[in-house]
Enzyme design. Structure first.
Site, short mmCIF file in Angstrom:
data_model
loop_
_atom_site.label_atom_id
_atom_site.label_comp_id
_atom_site.label_asym_id
_atom_site.label_seq_id
_atom_site.Cartn_x
_atom_site.Cartn_y
_atom_site.Cartn_z
N ASP A 119 -2.06 -14.71 -4.33
CA ASP A 119 -2.74 -15.43 -5.37
C ASP A 119 -4.11 -15.07 -6.04
O ASP A 119 -4.20 -13.90 -5.81
CB ASP A 119 -2.90 -17.11 -4.98
CG ASP A 119 -4.00 -16.70 -3.66
OD1 ASP A 119 -4.67 -16.06 -3.58
OD2 ASP A 119 -4.11 -17.87 -3.06
N TRP A 141 -9.95 -9.46 2.69
CA TRP A 141 -10.55 -10.12 1.30
C TRP A 141 -10.85 -11.43 0.97
O TRP A 141 -11.54 -12.03 0.50
CB TRP A 141 -10.07 -9.28 0.20
CG TRP A 141 -10.39 -7.85 0.17
CD1 TRP A 141 -11.22 -6.92 -0.63
CD2 TRP A 141 -9.85 -6.62 0.60
NE1 TRP A 141 -11.65 -5.89 -0.33
CE2 TRP A 141 -10.30 -5.55 0.41
CE3 TRP A 141 -8.66 -6.51 1.79
CZ2 TRP A 141 -9.96 -4.27 0.77
CZ3 TRP A 141 -8.30 -5.40 2.07
CH2 TRP A 141 -8.92 -4.22 1.61
N THR A 142 -9.55 -12.29 1.57
CA THR A 142 -9.42 -13.47 1.50
C THR A 142 -8.94 -14.42 2.81
O THR A 142 -8.93 -13.68 3.63
CB THR A 142 -8.10 -13.94 0.47
OG1 THR A 142 -7.26 -13.42 1.10
CG2 THR A 142 -8.40 -13.23 -0.85
N HIS A 175 0.47 4.04 -2.82
CA HIS A 175 0.01 5.45 -2.52
C HIS A 175 1.03 6.58 -2.83
O HIS A 175 0.67 7.71 -3.27
CB HIS A 175 -0.65 5.42 -1.20
CG HIS A 175 -1.98 4.78 -0.90
ND1 HIS A 175 -2.68 5.24 0.16
CD2 HIS A 175 -2.45 3.79 -1.64
CE1 HIS A 175 -3.90 4.15 0.10
NE2 HIS A 175 -3.70 3.53 -1.12
N ARG A 218 0.77 -1.20 0.03
CA ARG A 218 -0.06 -0.20 -0.05
C ARG A 218 0.67 1.20 -0.07
O ARG A 218 0.72 2.19 -0.75
CB ARG A 218 -1.03 -0.09 1.24
CG ARG A 218 -1.67 1.15 1.32
CD ARG A 218 -2.75 0.86 2.42
NE ARG A 218 -3.80 2.13 2.93
CZ ARG A 218 -3.73 2.50 3.95
NH1 ARG A 218 -3.03 2.00 5.22
NH2 ARG A 218 -4.30 3.73 4.16
N HIS A 263 -5.63 -7.09 -3.32
CA HIS A 263 -6.45 -7.17 -2.44
C HIS A 263 -6.47 -8.41 -1.79
O HIS A 263 -7.14 -8.67 -0.73
CB HIS A 263 -8.00 -6.57 -2.58
CG HIS A 263 -7.92 -4.96 -2.42
ND1 HIS A 263 -9.00 -4.38 -3.08
CD2 HIS A 263 -7.26 -4.03 -1.69
CE1 HIS A 263 -8.87 -3.06 -2.86
NE2 HIS A 263 -7.94 -3.01 -2.15
N THR A 264 -5.80 -9.41 -2.55
CA THR A 264 -5.66 -10.86 -1.83
C THR A 264 -4.86 -10.67 -0.59
O THR A 264 -4.93 -11.75 0.34
CB THR A 264 -5.20 -11.84 -2.88
OG1 THR A 264 -5.09 -13.22 -2.50
CG2 THR A 264 -3.69 -11.43 -3.25
N ASP A 313 -14.70 -3.43 -5.33
CA ASP A 313 -14.66 -4.72 -5.66
C ASP A 313 -15.75 -5.47 -6.40
O ASP A 313 -15.44 -6.07 -7.55
CB ASP A 313 -14.40 -5.75 -4.42
CG ASP A 313 -13.14 -5.25 -3.30
OD1 ASP A 313 -12.16 -4.84 -4.09
OD2 ASP A 313 -13.14 -5.10 -2.12
#
Length: 426
Positions: free
Chosen positions: A280, A272-273, A111, A107, A240-241, A301
């Protein structure tokens, strides 16, 4: 302007052998190093001294002498020291092993680069990967909430390797985090120049929101401004994984779930996962299936499977992880270069993978006349291929005739082989 001056590689035609000496100027006793900026002097190729304010500054003198050329002082300048970058990468790998900070380092790099505006030509007004996120004024932007923690992790590495710019360090950390989490190798280049003060930070509002009124349109507004495409948007969203959303920072997500309540790292947030420290394609699979309420799906998303153009790529990545990795690596590298000013202008790489071993030389097949005999006076196709190979082995080709002596030898060989074949056939 450059920050590190390295000796160029030069060939002097007709000159006597040259001797090159390197001498690093010692830092001034009065110099104080801070996370923001430092005042140094820079030795240019014309040997003139100019004051600069950079995050770091080094200089090397290169003296070339030989024949009657006299003494020449030359410099080749780069923003970051390649050797120090490699060492910094190893230190980043170590903190990843102990702090599980992969998501926040990704991130941070995003950013810093994601403020780029392709419609502004001037640097650093155009934003982008220029190290401006190290300043408090930009860290206080709402979209950057929590990134001060990433700076705390990287600042000791920056202090240790003064020959690395913040801009390069942020992007190095981001790419290394992806790779160490099991993601693809990112084709990165380095040499980014830092901005010098907080007054050069971009205004707030250039980064994407999580829940805008029209998510697909908002994503395009932000990423098209950077010069990116629909494919880039979807591929980059796949990162976002990794990570979690914390409601106290972003206003989105649950305080904790069964996947985050025990960490690793600081517990809490909503991921998210399921395996949110492994890179992955499960992000795309989980959004498509929407089968677990403990997994986060932001409006931006969901838009990936609702917008017709985005959906083409999202559906593809959900079933083809290699395609996702290939497209992600390309998009990440593109994002990391946005708005950056490189020194040298073409940048440089620090990849040190050994070259692939040379292919083993083919062992010539022992010639056995009976193997190529067809029982007829006409040569077999295999025999013709063998003769052609012999012909090309002497340097001949269909559009490059051999010299007369070689051609005569080949003709003799062909005639002898034809006779032998005929006799064996009879």
């Amino acid at each position: 302007m450059a920050a590190n001056c390295l000796p160029p590689t030069a060939t002097l035609s007709g000159a006597a052998p040259t001797t090159t000496t390197h001498r690093r100027s010692p830092p001034s006793p009065a110099t104080t190093v801070s996370p923001s900026s430092v005042s140094f002097h820079f030795l240019s190729s014309s040997a003139s001294l100019k004051p600069l304010r950079l995050s770091h500054q080094r200089r090397l003198k290169v003296r070339v002498s030989g024949g009657d050329l006299g003494a020449v002082v030359a410099t080749k300048c780069v923003a970051s020291d390649p050797v120090q970058l490699k060492s910094a990468r190893e230190d980043i790998k170590e903190i990843l092993k102990t702090t599980f900070c992969h998501p926040i380092l990704v991130r941070l790099g995003w950013h810093d680069a994601g403020t780029y505006n392709k419609n502004i030509e001037e640097w650093p007004q155009r934003g982008g990967a220029n190290g401006s996120l190290r300043f408090d004024v930009e860290q206080k932007h709402a979209a950057n909430a929590g990134l001060v923690n990433a700076m705390k992790l990287l600042q000791p590495i920056k202090d240790k390797y003064a020959g690395v710019t913040y801009a390069d360090l942020f992007q190095l950390a981001s790419a290394t985090a992806i790779e160490e989490a099991g993601g693809p190798k990112i084709p990165m280049k380095y040499g980014r120049v830092d901005v010098t003060g907080p007054e050069q930070c971009p205004e707030e509002g250039r980064l994407p929101d999580a829940g805008p009124p029209s998510p697909a349109d908002h994503l395009r507004d932000v990423f098209y401004r950077m010069g990116l495409t629909d494919k880039d948007i979807v591929a980059l969203s796949g990162a976002h994984t990794l990570g979690r959303s914390r409601p106290e920072r972003s206003g989105w997500g649950k305080p904790e779930t069964k996947y985050t309540k025990d960490g690793p790292g600081a517990p809490g947030g909503q991921s998210w996962t399921v395996k949110w420290l492994r890179f992955d394609n499960s992000y795309f699979k989980d959004i498509k299936e929407k089968r677990d309420e403990d997994l986060l799906v932001l409006p931006t998303d969901a838009a990936l499977f609702e917008d017709p153009s985005f959906k083409v790529y999202a559906e593809k990545y959900a079933v083809d992880e290699k395609a996702f990795f290939d497209d992600y690596a390309e998009a990440h590298a593109k994002l990391s270069n946005l708005g950056a000013k490189f020194d040298p202008p073409e940048g440089f790489t620090i990849n040190d993978e050994p070259p692939p071993p040379p292919a083993a030389a083919a062992i010539p097949e022992k010639f056995v006349a009976a193997k190529y005999s067809s029982g007829k006076s006409e040569l077999s196709d295999s025999m013709k291929q063998k003769i052609r190979a012999e012909y090309e082995g002497f340097g001949g080709s269909p559009d490059k005739p051999l010299q007369t002596n070689y051609f005569l030898n080949i003709m003799i060989v062909i005639a002898v082989l034809a006779i032998v074949t005929s006799l064996l056939g009879n």
